[in-house]
Design a protein around this motif. Structure first.
Motif, mmCIF file in Angstrom:
data_model
loop_
_atom_site.group_PDB
_atom_site.id
_atom_site.type_symbol
_atom_site.label_atom_id
_atom_site.label_comp_id
_atom_site.label_asym_id
_atom_site.label_seq_id
_atom_site.Cartn_x
_atom_site.Cartn_y
_atom_site.Cartn_z
ATOM 1 N N GLU A 46 41.538 12.915 70.270
ATOM 2 C CA GLU A 46 41.302 13.229 71.684
ATOM 3 C C GLU A 46 39.825 13.243 72.044
ATOM 4 O OE1 GLU A 46 43.164 17.035 71.760
ATOM 5 O OE2 GLU A 46 45.040 16.236 72.506
ATOM 6 N N TRP A 47 38.953 13.339 71.057
ATOM 7 C CA TRP A 47 37.539 13.584 71.328
ATOM 8 C C TRP A 47 36.769 12.287 71.508
ATOM 9 C CZ3 TRP A 47 33.033 12.647 68.390
ATOM 10 C CH2 TRP A 47 31.908 13.239 68.900
ATOM 11 N N ILE A 48 36.079 12.156 72.614
ATOM 12 C CA ILE A 48 35.199 11.026 72.885
ATOM 13 C C ILE A 48 33.932 11.614 73.492
ATOM 14 C CG2 ILE A 48 34.811 9.006 74.297
ATOM 15 C CD1 ILE A 48 36.995 8.115 72.747
ATOM 16 N N ARG A 49 32.786 11.256 72.974
ATOM 17 C CA ARG A 49 31.523 11.780 73.479
ATOM 18 C C ARG A 49 31.029 10.911 74.633
ATOM 19 N NH1 ARG A 49 26.673 13.808 69.886
ATOM 20 N NH2 ARG A 49 28.481 14.826 69.058
ATOM 21 N N SER A 50 30.766 11.518 75.772
ATOM 22 C CA SER A 50 30.184 10.812 76.907
ATOM 23 C C SER A 50 28.685 10.696 76.690
ATOM 24 C CB SER A 50 30.437 11.559 78.210
ATOM 25 O OG SER A 50 31.792 11.490 78.542
ATOM 26 N N ARG A 51 28.124 9.611 77.212
ATOM 27 C CA ARG A 51 26.688 9.384 77.116
ATOM 28 C C ARG A 51 26.170 9.032 78.500
ATOM 29 N NH1 ARG A 51 26.526 4.972 72.448
ATOM 30 N NH2 ARG A 51 24.539 4.572 73.414
ATOM 31 N N LEU A 52 24.869 9.148 78.666
ATOM 32 C CA LEU A 52 24.237 8.737 79.918
ATOM 33 C C LEU A 52 23.716 7.314 79.767
ATOM 34 C CD1 LEU A 52 22.270 11.894 81.060
ATOM 35 C CD2 LEU A 52 24.312 10.902 82.083
ATOM 36 N N TRP A 53 23.949 6.534 80.797
ATOM 37 C CA TRP A 53 23.535 5.140 80.830
ATOM 38 C C TRP A 53 22.687 4.927 82.080
ATOM 39 C CZ3 TRP A 53 24.944 2.243 76.688
ATOM 40 C CH2 TRP A 53 25.954 2.756 75.889
ATOM 41 N N HIS A 54 21.551 4.258 81.941
ATOM 42 C CA HIS A 54 20.715 3.946 83.097
ATOM 43 C C HIS A 54 21.179 2.606 83.653
ATOM 44 C CE1 HIS A 54 17.199 2.643 85.420
ATOM 45 N NE2 HIS A 54 17.125 3.927 85.688
ATOM 46 N N ILE A 55 21.524 2.618 84.930
ATOM 47 C CA ILE A 55 22.077 1.445 85.601
ATOM 48 C C ILE A 55 21.067 0.911 86.606
ATOM 49 C CG2 ILE A 55 23.967 0.579 87.053
ATOM 50 C CD1 ILE A 55 25.012 1.791 84.441
ATOM 51 N N THR A 56 20.862 -0.395 86.590
ATOM 52 C CA THR A 56 20.116 -1.079 87.639
ATOM 53 C C THR A 56 21.042 -2.148 88.196
ATOM 54 O OG1 THR A 56 18.031 -0.718 86.471
ATOM 55 C CG2 THR A 56 18.034 -2.370 88.229
ATOM 56 N N LEU A 57 21.413 -1.982 89.454
ATOM 57 C CA LEU A 57 22.339 -2.890 90.123
ATOM 58 C C LEU A 57 21.571 -3.639 91.208
ATOM 59 C CD1 LEU A 57 25.410 -3.640 90.386
ATOM 60 C CD2 LEU A 57 25.499 -1.921 92.208
ATOM 61 N N SER A 58 21.605 -4.968 91.146
ATOM 62 C CA SER A 58 20.924 -5.800 92.140
ATOM 63 C C SER A 58 21.974 -6.504 92.988
ATOM 64 C CB SER A 58 20.038 -6.838 91.458
ATOM 65 O OG SER A 58 19.065 -6.206 90.667
ATOM 66 N N VAL A 59 21.773 -6.456 94.302
ATOM 67 C CA VAL A 59 22.686 -7.104 95.240
ATOM 68 C C VAL A 59 21.881 -7.993 96.172
ATOM 69 C CG1 VAL A 59 24.449 -5.304 95.155
ATOM 70 C CG2 VAL A 59 22.610 -5.135 96.813
ATOM 71 N N SER A 60 22.530 -9.032 96.693
ATOM 72 C CA SER A 60 21.832 -9.969 97.571
ATOM 73 C C SER A 60 22.842 -10.636 98.491
ATOM 74 C CB SER A 60 21.119 -11.026 96.716
ATOM 75 O OG SER A 60 20.419 -11.930 97.528
ATOM 76 N N GLY A 61 22.328 -11.123 99.620
ATOM 77 C CA GLY A 61 23.200 -11.809 100.568
ATOM 78 C C GLY A 61 22.442 -12.226 101.809
ATOM 79 N N SER A 62 23.186 -12.455 102.883
ATOM 80 C CA SER A 62 22.583 -12.914 104.134
ATOM 81 C C SER A 62 21.712 -11.814 104.740
ATOM 82 C CB SER A 62 23.675 -13.322 105.128
ATOM 83 O OG SER A 62 24.533 -12.235 105.374
ATOM 84 N N GLU A 63 20.757 -12.247 105.525
ATOM 85 C CA GLU A 63 19.826 -11.285 106.128
ATOM 86 C C GLU A 63 20.564 -10.294 107.015
ATOM 87 O OE1 GLU A 63 16.351 -12.852 107.983
ATOM 88 O OE2 GLU A 63 15.813 -14.062 106.243
ATOM 89 N N THR A 64 20.132 -9.036 106.882
ATOM 90 C CA THR A 64 20.700 -7.927 107.643
ATOM 91 C C THR A 64 19.530 -7.107 108.162
ATOM 92 O OG1 THR A 64 22.610 -7.876 106.143
ATOM 93 C CG2 THR A 64 22.229 -5.910 107.466
ATOM 94 N N PRO A 65 19.599 -6.579 109.380
ATOM 95 C CA PRO A 65 18.484 -5.765 109.879
ATOM 96 C C PRO A 65 18.142 -4.637 108.908
ATOM 97 C CG PRO A 65 20.033 -6.216 111.649
ATOM 98 C CD PRO A 65 20.664 -6.718 110.387
ATOM 99 N N LEU A 66 16.842 -4.430 108.681
ATOM 100 C CA LEU A 66 16.384 -3.412 107.723
ATOM 101 C C LEU A 66 16.936 -2.031 108.032
ATOM 102 C CD1 LEU A 66 12.653 -4.417 107.132
ATOM 103 C CD2 LEU A 66 14.567 -4.613 105.537
ATOM 104 N N SER A 67 17.050 -1.694 109.303
ATOM 105 C CA SER A 67 17.557 -0.365 109.656
ATOM 106 C C SER A 67 18.998 -0.173 109.184
ATOM 107 C CB SER A 67 17.454 -0.127 111.160
ATOM 108 O OG SER A 67 18.224 -1.095 111.867
ATOM 109 N N GLU A 68 19.807 -1.235 109.261
ATOM 110 C CA GLU A 68 21.195 -1.142 108.793
ATOM 111 C C GLU A 68 21.261 -1.044 107.269
ATOM 112 O OE1 GLU A 68 23.953 -4.018 110.335
ATOM 113 O OE2 GLU A 68 22.973 -4.018 112.303
ATOM 114 N N VAL A 69 20.393 -1.792 106.581
ATOM 115 C CA VAL A 69 20.364 -1.731 105.116
ATOM 116 C C VAL A 69 19.965 -0.327 104.683
ATOM 117 C CG1 VAL A 69 19.290 -2.630 103.015
ATOM 118 C CG2 VAL A 69 19.818 -4.193 104.907
ATOM 119 N N ARG A 70 18.908 0.203 105.296
ATOM 120 C CA ARG A 70 18.438 1.543 104.933
ATOM 121 C C ARG A 70 19.517 2.598 105.190
ATOM 122 N NH1 ARG A 70 13.633 4.140 103.909
ATOM 123 N NH2 ARG A 70 13.707 6.369 104.289
#
Length: 161
Positions: A46-70
């Motif tokens: 039953e025992w499984i040790r959880s660990r911390l993982w550092h995630i960097t997620l990059s997303v991209s697409g069509s231009e969107t107004p900066l205020s909406e992205v923020r």
């Protein structure tokens, strides 16, 4: 909103129902025969040790107004309180945060669902994931200490590039 695999116990419970699988003849136990520390009353299955993982997620697409992205990234940070920092432009963004998971596969799976699962609730742009980096905590700190990799996520928050 709880983010986890269907049927998975809440984070931090430390116990799951697993099927026993033999370790095999070439399995090397912990040094000096010491077993990892476990919670009382929890079996090896039953025992499984959880660990911390550092995630960097990059997303991209069509231009969107900066205020909406923020606004969308700020809502995502509110909905997902483990976000460290987000950087954005009108056609791409980078999100960095810590994820708790038992292994890299689980951490990557959760990270790959993050954008899609929050797209409607946070009103995020309809961008696609174009990059993902998942590293363990030790590797993250080693990179920082050696001067490689991105600097620590400071200041925390949502910032333009």
């Amino acid at each position: 909103m709880r983010r986890a695999r269907p049927g998975a116990p809440p984070r931090g419970t430390g116990s799951r129902a697993l099927t026993s699988v033999g370790a095999g003849a070439d399995f090397v136990d912990a040094p000096d025969g010491q077993a990892p520390e476990q919670e009382p009353g929890v079996t090896d299955e039953e025992w499984i040790r959880s660990r911390l993982w550092h995630i960097t997620l990059s997303v991209s697409g069509s231009e969107t107004p900066l205020s909406e992205v923020r606004r969308g990234l700020e809502q995502l940070a509110h909905d997902h309180p483990f976000l460290l920092t987000s950087r954005y432009a009108n056609d791409h963004a980078e999100i960095r945060y810590w994820e708790e998971a038992r292994d890299l596969h689980d951490a990557a799976a959760v990270a790959l669902r993050l954008w899609g699962e929050h797209r409607s609730s946070a009103r995020l742009p309809p961008w696609e994931i174009v990059g993902l980096e998942v590293i363990d905590r030790q590797t993250y700190h080693l990179r920082i200490a050696e001067g490689y990799g991105p600097p620590p996520a400071a200041p925390v928050g949502v910032h333009p590039y």
